[in-house]
Design an enzyme around this catalytic site. Sequence first.
Site, PDB file in Angstrom:
ATOM      1  N   PRO A  14      22.320  34.561 -34.774  1.00 47.38           N
ATOM      2  CA  PRO A  14      21.801  35.521 -33.800  1.00 47.38           C
ATOM      3  C   PRO A  14      20.310  35.369 -33.519  1.00 47.38           C
ATOM      4  O   PRO A  14      19.511  35.121 -34.421  1.00 47.38           O
ATOM      5  CB  PRO A  14      22.056  36.879 -34.466  1.00 47.38           C
ATOM      6  CG  PRO A  14      23.154  36.637 -35.440  1.00 47.38           C
ATOM      7  CD  PRO A  14      22.989  35.215 -35.896  1.00 47.38           C
ATOM      8  N   ASN A  15      19.983  35.516 -32.252  1.00 44.97           N
ATOM      9  CA  ASN A  15      18.608  35.522 -31.748  1.00 44.97           C
ATOM     10  C   ASN A  15      17.907  34.170 -31.853  1.00 44.97           C
ATOM     11  O   ASN A  15      16.711  34.090 -31.601  1.00 44.97           O
ATOM     12  CB  ASN A  15      17.761  36.593 -32.453  1.00 44.97           C
ATOM     13  CG  ASN A  15      18.288  37.980 -32.198  1.00 44.97           C
ATOM     14  OD1 ASN A  15      18.551  38.340 -31.056  1.00 44.97           O
ATOM     15  ND2 ASN A  15      18.468  38.747 -33.252  1.00 44.97           N
ATOM     16  N   ARG A  22      10.542  33.189 -28.711  1.00 50.27           N
ATOM     17  CA  ARG A  22      10.677  34.492 -29.359  1.00 50.27           C
ATOM     18  C   ARG A  22       9.853  34.543 -30.642  1.00 50.27           C
ATOM     19  O   ARG A  22       9.969  33.656 -31.477  1.00 50.27           O
ATOM     20  CB  ARG A  22      12.164  34.700 -29.684  1.00 50.27           C
ATOM     21  CG  ARG A  22      12.471  35.961 -30.421  1.00 50.27           C
ATOM     22  CD  ARG A  22      13.972  35.999 -30.775  1.00 50.27           C
ATOM     23  NE  ARG A  22      14.135  36.895 -31.883  1.00 50.27           N
ATOM     24  CZ  ARG A  22      14.294  36.515 -33.146  1.00 50.27           C
ATOM     25  NH1 ARG A  22      14.352  35.247 -33.459  1.00 50.27           N
ATOM     26  NH2 ARG A  22      14.408  37.401 -34.098  1.00 50.27           N
ATOM     27  N   TYR A  27       8.167  32.262 -35.873  1.00 53.04           N
ATOM     28  CA  TYR A  27       9.123  31.157 -35.780  1.00 53.04           C
ATOM     29  C   TYR A  27       8.575  29.888 -35.138  1.00 53.04           C
ATOM     30  O   TYR A  27       9.260  28.874 -35.093  1.00 53.04           O
ATOM     31  CB  TYR A  27      10.374  31.619 -35.019  1.00 53.04           C
ATOM     32  CG  TYR A  27      11.010  32.827 -35.660  1.00 53.04           C
ATOM     33  CD1 TYR A  27      11.559  32.738 -36.934  1.00 53.04           C
ATOM     34  CD2 TYR A  27      11.046  34.055 -35.027  1.00 53.04           C
ATOM     35  CE1 TYR A  27      12.138  33.840 -37.543  1.00 53.04           C
ATOM     36  CE2 TYR A  27      11.627  35.161 -35.619  1.00 53.04           C
ATOM     37  CZ  TYR A  27      12.158  35.046 -36.879  1.00 53.04           C
ATOM     38  OH  TYR A  27      12.724  36.141 -37.489  1.00 53.04           O
ATOM     39  N   ASN A  81      21.286  27.662 -39.785  1.00 56.57           N
ATOM     40  CA  ASN A  81      20.309  28.743 -39.832  1.00 56.57           C
ATOM     41  C   ASN A  81      21.064  29.994 -39.413  1.00 56.57           C
ATOM     42  O   ASN A  81      21.235  30.251 -38.226  1.00 56.57           O
ATOM     43  CB  ASN A  81      19.135  28.477 -38.894  1.00 56.57           C
ATOM     44  CG  ASN A  81      18.076  29.558 -38.970  1.00 56.57           C
ATOM     45  OD1 ASN A  81      18.314  30.646 -39.487  1.00 56.57           O
ATOM     46  ND2 ASN A  81      16.911  29.253 -38.438  1.00 56.57           N
ATOM     47  N   ALA A  84      19.599  36.443 -39.120  1.00 56.21           N
ATOM     48  CA  ALA A  84      19.725  37.699 -39.867  1.00 56.21           C
ATOM     49  C   ALA A  84      21.040  37.794 -40.644  1.00 56.21           C
ATOM     50  O   ALA A  84      21.122  38.519 -41.638  1.00 56.21           O
ATOM     51  CB  ALA A  84      19.580  38.883 -38.922  1.00 56.21           C
ATOM     52  N   HIS A  87      21.247  37.486 -44.544  1.00 53.34           N
ATOM     53  CA  HIS A  87      20.952  38.590 -45.451  1.00 53.34           C
ATOM     54  C   HIS A  87      22.009  39.682 -45.449  1.00 53.34           C
ATOM     55  O   HIS A  87      21.957  40.577 -46.287  1.00 53.34           O
ATOM     56  CB  HIS A  87      19.601  39.214 -45.060  1.00 53.34           C
ATOM     57  CG  HIS A  87      18.594  38.198 -44.616  1.00 53.34           C
ATOM     58  ND1 HIS A  87      18.023  37.288 -45.482  1.00 53.34           N
ATOM     59  CD2 HIS A  87      18.090  37.925 -43.393  1.00 53.34           C
ATOM     60  CE1 HIS A  87      17.198  36.510 -44.805  1.00 53.34           C
ATOM     61  NE2 HIS A  87      17.219  36.871 -43.540  1.00 53.34           N
ATOM     62  N   ASP A  94      31.646  34.178 -47.133  1.00 52.55           N
ATOM     63  CA  ASP A  94      33.011  33.855 -47.561  1.00 52.55           C
ATOM     64  C   ASP A  94      33.544  32.626 -46.827  1.00 52.55           C
ATOM     65  O   ASP A  94      34.165  31.741 -47.436  1.00 52.55           O
ATOM     66  CB  ASP A  94      33.949  35.034 -47.325  1.00 52.55           C
ATOM     67  CG  ASP A  94      33.743  36.177 -48.288  1.00 52.55           C
ATOM     68  OD1 ASP A  94      33.031  35.992 -49.302  1.00 52.55           O
ATOM     69  OD2 ASP A  94      34.292  37.268 -48.032  1.00 52.55           O
ATOM     70  N   GLU A 105      21.140  25.202 -45.870  1.00 53.16           N
ATOM     71  CA  GLU A 105      20.682  26.383 -45.141  1.00 53.16           C
ATOM     72  C   GLU A 105      19.217  26.176 -44.799  1.00 53.16           C
ATOM     73  O   GLU A 105      18.436  25.764 -45.660  1.00 53.16           O
ATOM     74  CB  GLU A 105      20.855  27.617 -46.021  1.00 53.16           C
ATOM     75  CG  GLU A 105      20.406  28.906 -45.364  1.00 53.16           C
ATOM     76  CD  GLU A 105      20.729  30.110 -46.224  1.00 53.16           C
ATOM     77  OE1 GLU A 105      21.887  30.253 -46.667  1.00 53.16           O
ATOM     78  OE2 GLU A 105      19.791  30.895 -46.462  1.00 53.16           O
ATOM     79  N   HIS A 107      15.642  27.743 -42.631  1.00 58.41           N
ATOM     80  CA  HIS A 107      14.949  28.860 -42.003  1.00 58.41           C
ATOM     81  C   HIS A 107      13.606  28.363 -41.509  1.00 58.41           C
ATOM     82  O   HIS A 107      12.937  27.573 -42.189  1.00 58.41           O
ATOM     83  CB  HIS A 107      14.752  30.010 -42.988  1.00 58.41           C
ATOM     84  CG  HIS A 107      16.046  30.556 -43.492  1.00 58.41           C
ATOM     85  ND1 HIS A 107      16.826  31.405 -42.742  1.00 58.41           N
ATOM     86  CD2 HIS A 107      16.714  30.336 -44.650  1.00 58.41           C
ATOM     87  CE1 HIS A 107      17.913  31.700 -43.431  1.00 58.41           C
ATOM     88  NE2 HIS A 107      17.876  31.050 -44.587  1.00 58.41           N
ATOM     89  N   LEU A 108      13.230  28.806 -40.346  1.00 57.13           N
ATOM     90  CA  LEU A 108      11.948  28.426 -39.765  1.00 57.13           C
ATOM     91  C   LEU A 108      10.787  29.012 -40.556  1.00 57.13           C
ATOM     92  O   LEU A 108       9.790  28.346 -40.802  1.00 57.13           O
ATOM     93  CB  LEU A 108      11.875  28.894 -38.311  1.00 57.13           C
ATOM     94  CG  LEU A 108      12.913  28.226 -37.408  1.00 57.13           C
ATOM     95  CD1 LEU A 108      13.274  29.122 -36.254  1.00 57.13           C
ATOM     96  CD2 LEU A 108      12.388  26.894 -36.923  1.00 57.13           C
ATOM     97  N   SER A 109      10.933  30.269 -40.947  1.00 56.24           N
ATOM     98  CA  SER A 109       9.880  30.946 -41.706  1.00 56.24           C
ATOM     99  C   SER A 109      10.231  30.902 -43.192  1.00 56.24           C
ATOM    100  O   SER A 109      11.366  30.622 -43.572  1.00 56.24           O
ATOM    101  CB  SER A 109       9.750  32.402 -41.250  1.00 56.24           C
ATOM    102  OG  SER A 109      10.911  33.139 -41.587  1.00 56.24           O
ATOM    103  N   ARG A 114       8.541  37.237 -46.603  1.00 55.60           N
ATOM    104  CA  ARG A 114       8.752  38.281 -45.600  1.00 55.60           C
ATOM    105  C   ARG A 114       9.246  39.568 -46.251  1.00 55.60           C
ATOM    106  O   ARG A 114       9.250  39.693 -47.471  1.00 55.60           O
ATOM    107  CB  ARG A 114       9.727  37.753 -44.550  1.00 55.60           C
ATOM    108  CG  ARG A 114       9.100  36.519 -43.847  1.00 55.60           C
ATOM    109  CD  ARG A 114       9.843  36.040 -42.686  1.00 55.60           C
ATOM    110  NE  ARG A 114       9.879  37.044 -41.641  1.00 55.60           N
ATOM    111  CZ  ARG A 114      10.724  36.977 -40.630  1.00 55.60           C
ATOM    112  NH1 ARG A 114      11.586  35.988 -40.538  1.00 55.60           N
ATOM    113  NH2 ARG A 114      10.716  37.906 -39.694  1.00 55.60           N
ATOM    114  N   ARG A 118      14.847  40.249 -46.253  1.00 55.96           N
ATOM    115  CA  ARG A 118      14.920  38.836 -45.853  1.00 55.96           C
ATOM    116  C   ARG A 118      14.740  37.879 -47.032  1.00 55.96           C
ATOM    117  O   ARG A 118      14.893  36.682 -46.887  1.00 55.96           O
ATOM    118  CB  ARG A 118      13.878  38.537 -44.781  1.00 55.96           C
ATOM    119  CG  ARG A 118      14.152  39.221 -43.478  1.00 55.96           C
ATOM    120  CD  ARG A 118      13.059  38.922 -42.468  1.00 55.96           C
ATOM    121  NE  ARG A 118      13.092  39.833 -41.363  1.00 55.96           N
ATOM    122  CZ  ARG A 118      13.837  39.667 -40.269  1.00 55.96           C
ATOM    123  NH1 ARG A 118      14.604  38.613 -40.147  1.00 55.96           N
ATOM    124  NH2 ARG A 118      13.788  40.550 -39.300  1.00 55.96           N
TER     125      ARG A 118
END
Length: 160
Positions: A14-15, A22, A27, A81, A84, A87, A94, A105, A107-109, A114, A118
């Site tokens: 998402p996002n 954004r 990010y 990635n 959200a 978390h 699953d 996995e 993540h940009l940040s 954070r 997160r």
Amino acid sequence: MALEKYSVLVVNGPNLGYLGQRDTGVYGTRGMDELSAILKKDHPGLLDRVELDFFQANGEGRIIDRLESAWQNKTRGMVINPGALTHTSLALADCLGWIKIPFVEVHLSNIWSRDRIRQQSLTARHALGVVAGFGIMSYIYGLQAVVDCLDANNTIAEDE
């Protein structure tokens, strides 16, 4: 002996459809459209090793459907990635657990720098590892790790 070319799925949750636009302070300013150009310019050997398939969805169910499809199609590896959903989604965790496609996995940040929620990943327990905090380069580092692990597994299988 020619090295195997792996089918690798790159999944964004998402996002993440607006990377580079954004929340650029968190990010970064580079979008997913730049990933192929970075690979071509700086990592052509890695690009020669993979057949990349990109997928992004805002809905948890669509992502799970795509992961199950990847399992059915015998996709060799993934870079994901979950955004959200990292978390919050037991359903995604699953799915990643049962399909058993090796993945990293990303993540940009740096999620551990954070807010508290997160700093927890429900999905990472099924991952080969986690790369976080390097912006768009997190994907490239994650992709390299997937290829290295797949190569190592092929070497072990050949030795047996």
